[in-house]
Design a protein around this motif. Structure first.
Motif, PDB file in Angstrom:
ATOM      1  N   SER A  70      39.318  81.139  68.104  1.00  0.00           N
ATOM      2  CA  SER A  70      38.792  80.440  69.212  1.00  0.00           C
ATOM      3  C   SER A  70      38.242  79.060  68.878  1.00  0.00           C
ATOM      4  O   SER A  70      38.695  78.137  69.481  1.00  0.00           O
ATOM      5  CB  SER A  70      37.419  81.023  69.941  1.00  0.00           C
ATOM      6  OG  SER A  70      36.886  80.113  71.092  1.00  0.00           O
ATOM      7  N   PHE A  71      37.699  78.959  67.696  1.00  0.00           N
ATOM      8  CA  PHE A  71      37.419  77.743  67.039  1.00  0.00           C
ATOM      9  C   PHE A  71      38.655  76.910  66.787  1.00  0.00           C
ATOM     10  O   PHE A  71      38.575  75.552  66.966  1.00  0.00           O
ATOM     11  CB  PHE A  71      36.745  77.859  65.713  1.00  0.00           C
ATOM     12  CG  PHE A  71      36.049  76.588  65.263  1.00  0.00           C
ATOM     13  CD1 PHE A  71      34.748  76.303  65.147  1.00  0.00           C
ATOM     14  CD2 PHE A  71      36.675  75.814  64.307  1.00  0.00           C
ATOM     15  CE1 PHE A  71      34.085  75.237  65.057  1.00  0.00           C
ATOM     16  CE2 PHE A  71      36.055  74.614  63.774  1.00  0.00           C
ATOM     17  CZ  PHE A  71      34.679  74.332  64.020  1.00  0.00           C
TER      18      PHE A  71
ATOM     19  N   ASN B  80      42.403  68.400  61.374  1.00  0.00           N
ATOM     20  CA  ASN B  80      43.254  67.630  60.417  1.00  0.00           C
ATOM     21  C   ASN B  80      42.546  66.389  60.008  1.00  0.00           C
ATOM     22  O   ASN B  80      43.288  65.492  59.328  1.00  0.00           O
ATOM     23  CB  ASN B  80      44.421  67.658  60.872  1.00  0.00           C
ATOM     24  CG  ASN B  80      45.192  68.786  60.925  1.00  0.00           C
ATOM     25  OD1 ASN B  80      45.196  69.659  60.418  1.00  0.00           O
ATOM     26  ND2 ASN B  80      45.883  69.159  62.126  1.00  0.00           N
ATOM     27  N   ARG B  81      41.494  66.104  59.742  1.00  0.00           N
ATOM     28  CA  ARG B  81      40.681  64.812  59.319  1.00  0.00           C
ATOM     29  C   ARG B  81      40.850  64.683  57.815  1.00  0.00           C
ATOM     30  O   ARG B  81      40.966  63.912  57.227  1.00  0.00           O
ATOM     31  CB  ARG B  81      39.416  64.601  59.864  1.00  0.00           C
ATOM     32  CG  ARG B  81      39.054  64.308  61.181  1.00  0.00           C
ATOM     33  CD  ARG B  81      38.881  62.918  61.334  1.00  0.00           C
ATOM     34  NE  ARG B  81      38.807  62.510  62.880  1.00  0.00           N
ATOM     35  CZ  ARG B  81      37.692  61.834  63.356  1.00  0.00           C
ATOM     36  NH1 ARG B  81      36.801  61.895  62.449  1.00  0.00           N
ATOM     37  NH2 ARG B  81      37.573  61.922  64.652  1.00  0.00           N
ATOM     38  N   ARG B  82      40.628  66.092  57.213  1.00  0.00           N
ATOM     39  CA  ARG B  82      40.909  66.220  55.761  1.00  0.00           C
ATOM     40  C   ARG B  82      39.919  65.338  55.047  1.00  0.00           C
ATOM     41  O   ARG B  82      40.271  64.518  54.045  1.00  0.00           O
ATOM     42  CB  ARG B  82      42.235  65.909  55.466  1.00  0.00           C
ATOM     43  CG  ARG B  82      43.404  66.754  56.072  1.00  0.00           C
ATOM     44  CD  ARG B  82      44.039  67.534  55.198  1.00  0.00           C
ATOM     45  NE  ARG B  82      45.117  68.271  55.860  1.00  0.00           N
ATOM     46  CZ  ARG B  82      45.065  69.505  56.098  1.00  0.00           C
ATOM     47  NH1 ARG B  82      43.762  70.140  56.074  1.00  0.00           N
ATOM     48  NH2 ARG B  82      45.994  70.167  56.839  1.00  0.00           N
TER      49      ARG B  82
ATOM     50  N   LEU C 126      31.044  76.057  58.570  1.00  0.00           N
ATOM     51  CA  LEU C 126      31.560  75.217  57.446  1.00  0.00           C
ATOM     52  C   LEU C 126      32.916  75.785  57.128  1.00  0.00           C
ATOM     53  O   LEU C 126      33.973  75.248  56.683  1.00  0.00           O
ATOM     54  CB  LEU C 126      30.833  75.106  56.087  1.00  0.00           C
ATOM     55  CG  LEU C 126      29.630  74.118  56.394  1.00  0.00           C
ATOM     56  CD1 LEU C 126      28.381  74.490  55.182  1.00  0.00           C
ATOM     57  CD2 LEU C 126      30.021  72.773  56.284  1.00  0.00           C
ATOM     58  N   ASP C 127      33.077  77.127  57.112  1.00  0.00           N
ATOM     59  CA  ASP C 127      34.485  77.897  56.853  1.00  0.00           C
ATOM     60  C   ASP C 127      35.386  77.587  58.102  1.00  0.00           C
ATOM     61  O   ASP C 127      36.487  77.287  57.534  1.00  0.00           O
ATOM     62  CB  ASP C 127      34.009  79.324  56.818  1.00  0.00           C
ATOM     63  CG  ASP C 127      33.451  79.830  55.670  1.00  0.00           C
ATOM     64  OD1 ASP C 127      33.292  78.756  54.616  1.00  0.00           O
ATOM     65  OD2 ASP C 127      32.912  80.902  55.433  1.00  0.00           O
TER      66      ASP C 127
ATOM     67  N   GLY D  85      41.076  72.206  58.868  1.00  0.00           N
ATOM     68  CA  GLY D  85      41.433  70.877  58.090  1.00  0.00           C
ATOM     69  C   GLY D  85      40.461  69.929  58.311  1.00  0.00           C
ATOM     70  O   GLY D  85      40.791  68.497  58.144  1.00  0.00           O
ATOM     71  N   ALA D  86      39.431  69.912  59.020  1.00  0.00           N
ATOM     72  CA  ALA D  86      38.494  68.908  59.166  1.00  0.00           C
ATOM     73  C   ALA D  86      37.903  68.474  57.850  1.00  0.00           C
ATOM     74  O   ALA D  86      37.847  67.433  57.500  1.00  0.00           O
ATOM     75  CB  ALA D  86      37.353  69.593  60.021  1.00  0.00           C
TER      76      ALA D  86
END
Length: 127
Positions: A41-42, A51-53, A81-82, A88-89
């Protein structure tokens, strides 16, 4: 700083692992279906930070809206956090150098509101 909202009751990973048979009779620990469902869901909902990486030190600002007082704030942070790493943040949750967190109650609309701020290595983290 952009704020992202993920709807649904965040699940504490510490309470949602199960032992299953592994190789050579040993047991292995895996996530149960509740935590996997929350992670899915997240991943579906996360749009702003996907995808900010972020690969440098960062601060996490978060409001966790639990459906009741029985949920722990600290266990929610590890799950968040996980999940941020999964989408990919961020590249690694060990780069989190400061967390500003608040627990709120919303029985009917539990959610997580968060923002990430990259920290310049030259600046102090505390004022």
């Amino acid at each position: 700083m952009e704020v992202e909202t993920i709807h649904g009751q965040i699940i504490a990973k510490a309470n949602h692992y199960q032992a299953v048979p592994g190789k050579f009779g040993a047991k292995r620990i895996i996530k149960d279906e509740k935590i996997r469902a929350y992670e899915r869901s997240f991943m579906e909902q996360c749009r702003i930070y996907r995808n900010r990486r972020i690969s440098s030190r960062f601060r996490l600002f978060v409001r966790v809206w639990h459906s009741s007082v029985r949920f722990d704030l600290d266990n929610s942070l590890k799950t968040l956090l996980d999940c941020l790493q999964m989408v990919g943040a961020i590249t690694d949750d060990k780069l989190c150098f400061q967390i500003t967190a608040e627990k709120k109650i919303d029985k009917y609309h539990p959610r997580v509101e968060f923002a990430l701020l990259e920290v310049n290595e030259q600046k102090q983290l505390f004022y």
